[in-house]
Design a protein around this motif. Structure first.
Motif, short mmCIF file in Angstrom:
data_model
loop_
_atom_site.label_atom_id
_atom_site.label_comp_id
_atom_site.label_asym_id
_atom_site.label_seq_id
_atom_site.Cartn_x
_atom_site.Cartn_y
_atom_site.Cartn_z
N THR A 82 3.86 -6.92 -8.52
CA THR A 82 4.99 -7.83 -8.72
C THR A 82 5.89 -7.85 -7.50
OG1 THR A 82 4.91 -7.35 -11.10
CG2 THR A 82 6.91 -8.38 -10.25
N ASP A 83 6.13 -6.70 -6.88
CA ASP A 83 6.96 -6.65 -5.67
C ASP A 83 6.31 -7.45 -4.54
OD1 ASP A 83 9.17 -4.46 -6.21
OD2 ASP A 83 7.31 -3.71 -7.05
N LEU A 84 5.00 -7.29 -4.38
CA LEU A 84 4.29 -8.03 -3.33
C LEU A 84 4.30 -9.52 -3.62
CD1 LEU A 84 2.63 -7.85 -0.74
CD2 LEU A 84 0.59 -7.53 -2.14
N PHE A 85 4.16 -9.89 -4.89
CA PHE A 85 4.20 -11.31 -5.28
C PHE A 85 5.55 -11.92 -4.94
CE2 PHE A 85 5.01 -14.75 -8.20
CZ PHE A 85 3.81 -15.44 -8.23
N ILE A 86 6.64 -11.23 -5.30
CA ILE A 86 7.98 -11.74 -5.03
C ILE A 86 8.21 -11.85 -3.52
CG2 ILE A 86 10.45 -11.24 -5.26
CD1 ILE A 86 9.81 -9.88 -7.93
N GLN A 87 7.82 -10.82 -2.78
CA GLN A 87 8.02 -10.81 -1.33
C GLN A 87 7.29 -11.96 -0.66
OE1 GLN A 87 9.80 -8.16 -0.05
NE2 GLN A 87 9.27 -7.93 2.10
N MET A 88 6.02 -12.17 -1.00
CA MET A 88 5.24 -13.22 -0.37
C MET A 88 5.74 -14.61 -0.77
SD MET A 88 1.29 -11.99 -0.21
CE MET A 88 0.94 -13.48 0.71
N ALA A 89 6.12 -14.76 -2.05
CA ALA A 89 6.59 -16.07 -2.51
C ALA A 89 7.85 -16.50 -1.76
CB ALA A 89 6.85 -16.03 -4.02
N PHE A 118 0.78 -1.23 0.00
CA PHE A 118 0.00 0.00 0.00
C PHE A 118 0.82 1.29 0.00
CE2 PHE A 118 -2.62 -3.09 2.55
CZ PHE A 118 -3.42 -3.46 1.48
N PHE A 119 2.12 1.22 0.23
CA PHE A 119 2.92 2.45 0.30
C PHE A 119 4.07 2.47 -0.71
CE2 PHE A 119 1.07 1.90 4.52
CZ PHE A 119 0.47 3.14 4.71
N LEU A 120 4.57 1.31 -1.10
CA LEU A 120 5.69 1.27 -2.03
C LEU A 120 5.31 1.92 -3.36
CD1 LEU A 120 8.55 0.24 -2.74
CD2 LEU A 120 7.49 -1.88 -3.51
N GLY A 121 6.16 2.85 -3.81
CA GLY A 121 5.94 3.51 -5.09
C GLY A 121 4.91 4.62 -5.05
N LEU A 141 13.85 6.95 -2.28
CA LEU A 141 12.96 5.84 -1.91
C LEU A 141 12.73 4.96 -3.12
CD1 LEU A 141 10.16 7.25 0.42
CD2 LEU A 141 11.96 5.64 1.00
N GLU A 142 12.62 3.65 -2.87
CA GLU A 142 12.47 2.70 -3.96
C GLU A 142 11.13 2.86 -4.65
OE1 GLU A 142 12.43 -1.26 -2.44
OE2 GLU A 142 11.46 -0.65 -0.58
N GLU A 143 11.10 2.48 -5.91
CA GLU A 143 9.89 2.52 -6.70
C GLU A 143 9.36 1.10 -6.89
OE1 GLU A 143 10.20 4.67 -10.32
OE2 GLU A 143 11.41 6.28 -9.47
N CYS A 144 8.14 1.02 -7.40
CA CYS A 144 7.56 -0.29 -7.69
C CYS A 144 8.32 -0.96 -8.82
CB CYS A 144 6.08 -0.14 -8.09
SG CYS A 144 4.99 0.33 -6.75
N HIS A 145 8.11 -2.25 -8.94
CA HIS A 145 8.69 -2.98 -10.07
C HIS A 145 8.17 -2.38 -11.37
CE1 HIS A 145 9.56 -6.36 -12.79
NE2 HIS A 145 10.49 -6.69 -11.92
N PRO A 146 9.00 -2.31 -12.40
CA PRO A 146 8.55 -1.68 -13.65
C PRO A 146 7.27 -2.25 -14.22
CG PRO A 146 10.92 -2.03 -13.69
CD PRO A 146 10.42 -2.68 -12.45
N SER A 147 6.97 -3.53 -13.95
CA SER A 147 5.76 -4.14 -14.49
C SER A 147 4.54 -3.90 -13.62
CB SER A 147 5.97 -5.66 -14.66
OG SER A 147 6.21 -6.26 -13.41
#
Length: 542
Positions: free
Chosen positions: A237-244, A206-209, A227-233
């Protein structure tokens, strides 16, 4: 596209993320809404059928009306017929102290989530400036992966800390009974573990990017690191990678330690007790046999049984608590962010199929027999599961409405796309959506010139460019938010409210439609009460 970091990051082509975009569209589409609604209703069905299953067993075991506090009083009377009950007490001072300490621990856990954010920001810069070309080109993704791994180790360490803190807080409370202490400890331990696991995930979701600013006005940590940005796609995608990563690591390594720990302890005990072994006359007489072979083949020697039982690992009150906590946290993973990680239920199913066999082997051959304890439910865990079901509705609604591109695509389709006026029929209605979701900055702006150096404005093919694009709805002149941004924002919140109300209504209807107690159990209890009342009336007449 504009550089994703300072210094060594250069402009890049949006087409480089086509593979990630195709993968993300598998779980970021119209079907995600229906899947999230199904999972929210499934949580209610799961709990209702669990209650029915529990009611059948409690009726069969005659513990439907059993009370744990009465059981404790009976045990005290058995030990001392003249005992006095421990009276209920309430101290506002102790309650205030516990509340303050719980708040401090939660702030500490949230602070660790902020530390993980700083780690990812610094790791992105270091990887981008490193000598490895592959990591430099994928510094954002590598930083997310490293952050997820570090988050797992943080979870492992904080589990030990949270248990100690929960025990100390229960000691401060001085609860009236053992049952009340167990309930208090369970709520505190789960709350701490929940914040430890999900505080970082909530930031990514909810806050990234969304708080990192824009070209010419980036938000920086200590005025140095962007501060980091969301994944380009996309942000999902960032949440998917983190949870996986967290879920796979947690389930795999937890199973290894959960089974390997008792096995290793038994092996150590076997080595320590070798000198205590004595030759049994009822066992095999061959001197060349190994000790463990003689113990396995000996059937009449009690000493071998004693040694074998001594080597088993002891069990305590936390043995089953750890199993409950693991299952409830897994239930949280499979429901709260299921819209962003639809593979969570499948991974949980595979893990449980393996773990149920490992637990069976551990409980039968590696641990001592547990002391049976009467009960008629799983206690406060039922309330925890119901709270997770409600939180899952809120979280999935926010993930779909705020984190995904579902709402921006709908707004473009009906307001800004080629089919918005209803006259175009010979072209894709989503054509031009990507360009519509991008804003552009030009190097002739002095603010942008300070953000990006000329070395960064070189494409992979070596071409110098004077402008770049970034994902946002801002004006190209003064970088103010466009009316389209506010329209999308209002539609996002409208969708969240609508989604939550519809799903909550469906959950209530489902809970009403499926009775918590089967009819045969209700009828059997009715007849039991009738027979009990008849016997009481006969005894009173006599």
């Amino acid at each position: 596209m504009c550089p994703l970091c300072d210094k060594r990051c250069k402009v890049w082509l949006l087409s480089d993320t086509c593979l990630y975009a195709k993968v993300s569209i598998l779980f970021d589409n119209e079907g995600t809404v229906m899947f999230a609604m199904f999972m929210a209703v499934w949580t209610t069905l799961f709990l209702e059928f669990w209650k029915r299953h529990r009611a059948s067993y409690t009726c069969e075991w005659k513990v439907f009306d059993w009370c744990e506090e009465e059981e404790e009083l009976i045990l005290e009377i058995v030990n001392n017929a003249e005992c006095a009950p421990k009276e209920h007490k309430h101290s506002y001072l102790r309650s205030t102290l516990v509340l303050i300490l719980v708040t401090l621990i939660l702030l500490l856990i949230i602070g660790l989530a902020h530390a993980l954010v700083v780690f990812r920001v610094v790791a992105t810069v270091m990887l981008a400036e490193g000598s490895w070309e592959f990591l430099s080109d994928h510094s954002n993704t590598a930083a997310v992966i490293l952050g997820a791994v570090l988050h797992y180790f943080t979870i492992t360490f904080m589990t030990w800390v949270n248990r100690i803190v929960s025990q100390k807080l229960c000691d401060i409370e001085e609860n009236q009974s053992i049952a009340a202490t167990e309930r208090s400890f369970t709520v505190k331990m789960f709350t701490f573990q929940f914040f430890t696991l999900f505080s970082s995930l909530f930031y990514v979701a909810f806050f990234l990017g969304r708080i990192n600013g824009h070209p010419g006005g980036y938000v920086r940590i200590a005025g140095k690191w962007r501060l980091e940005e969301c994944h380009p796609s996309g942000c999902l995608t960032d949440l998917f990678i983190q949870m996986a990563i967290i879920m796979v690591l947690k389930q795999t390594i937890s199973n290894v330690f959960e089974f390997g720990g008792p096995w290793f302890n038994r092996w150590l005990k076997r080595r320590r007790t070798k000198k205590l072994q004595r030759k049994c006359p009822h066992c095999y007489k061959k001197e060349d046999r190994q000790t463990n072979q003689r113990e396995e083949l000996c059937e009449n020697c009690k000493l071998s049984d004693w040694l074998r039982n001594y080597r088993l690992n002891d069990v305590n009150s936390f043995s089953l608590f750890n199993e409950f906590l693991e299952m409830v946290l897994q239930f949280s993973f499979t429901t709260i962010f299921v819209a962003a990680f639809p593979l969570a239920p499948l991974l949980a199913l595979i893990n449980n199929i393996i773990e149920i066999r490992l637990d069976a082997i551990k409980m039968v051959s590696l641990e001592r027999r547990m002391v049976p304890k009467k009960t008629n439910d799983i206690g406060v865990w039922t309330d925890v599961l119901e709270a997770i079901g409600v939180l899952a509705v809120i979280a999935n609604g926010l993930v779909i409405g705020i984190s995904s591109d579902f709402i921006p695509r709908l707004v473009y389709l009906y307001n800004y796309g080629p089919c918005a006026n209803g006259t175009v029929t010979d072209m894709d209605c989503m054509a031009g959506y990507i360009n519509n979701s991008l804003s552009t900055v030009y190097m002739n702006d002095q603010r942008i010139y300070k953000e990006f150096s000329p070395d960064q404005m070189v494409t992979p093919s070596g071409q110098n460019v004077s402008y770049c694009s970034y994902k946002d709805y801002r004006s190209n002149e003064d970088y103010s938010l466009t009316p389209q941004f506010w329209l999308i924002l209002s539609m996002r919140f409208a969708f969240v409210i609508l989604f939550e109300h519809v799903v909550v209504i469906c959950k209530f209807i489902t809970a009403w439609f499926v009775p918590s107690v089967p009819l045969d159990v209700k009828n059997q209890r009715l007849f039991d009460k009738l027979n009990r009342l008849k016997e009481e009336l006969r005894s009173s007449e006599v």
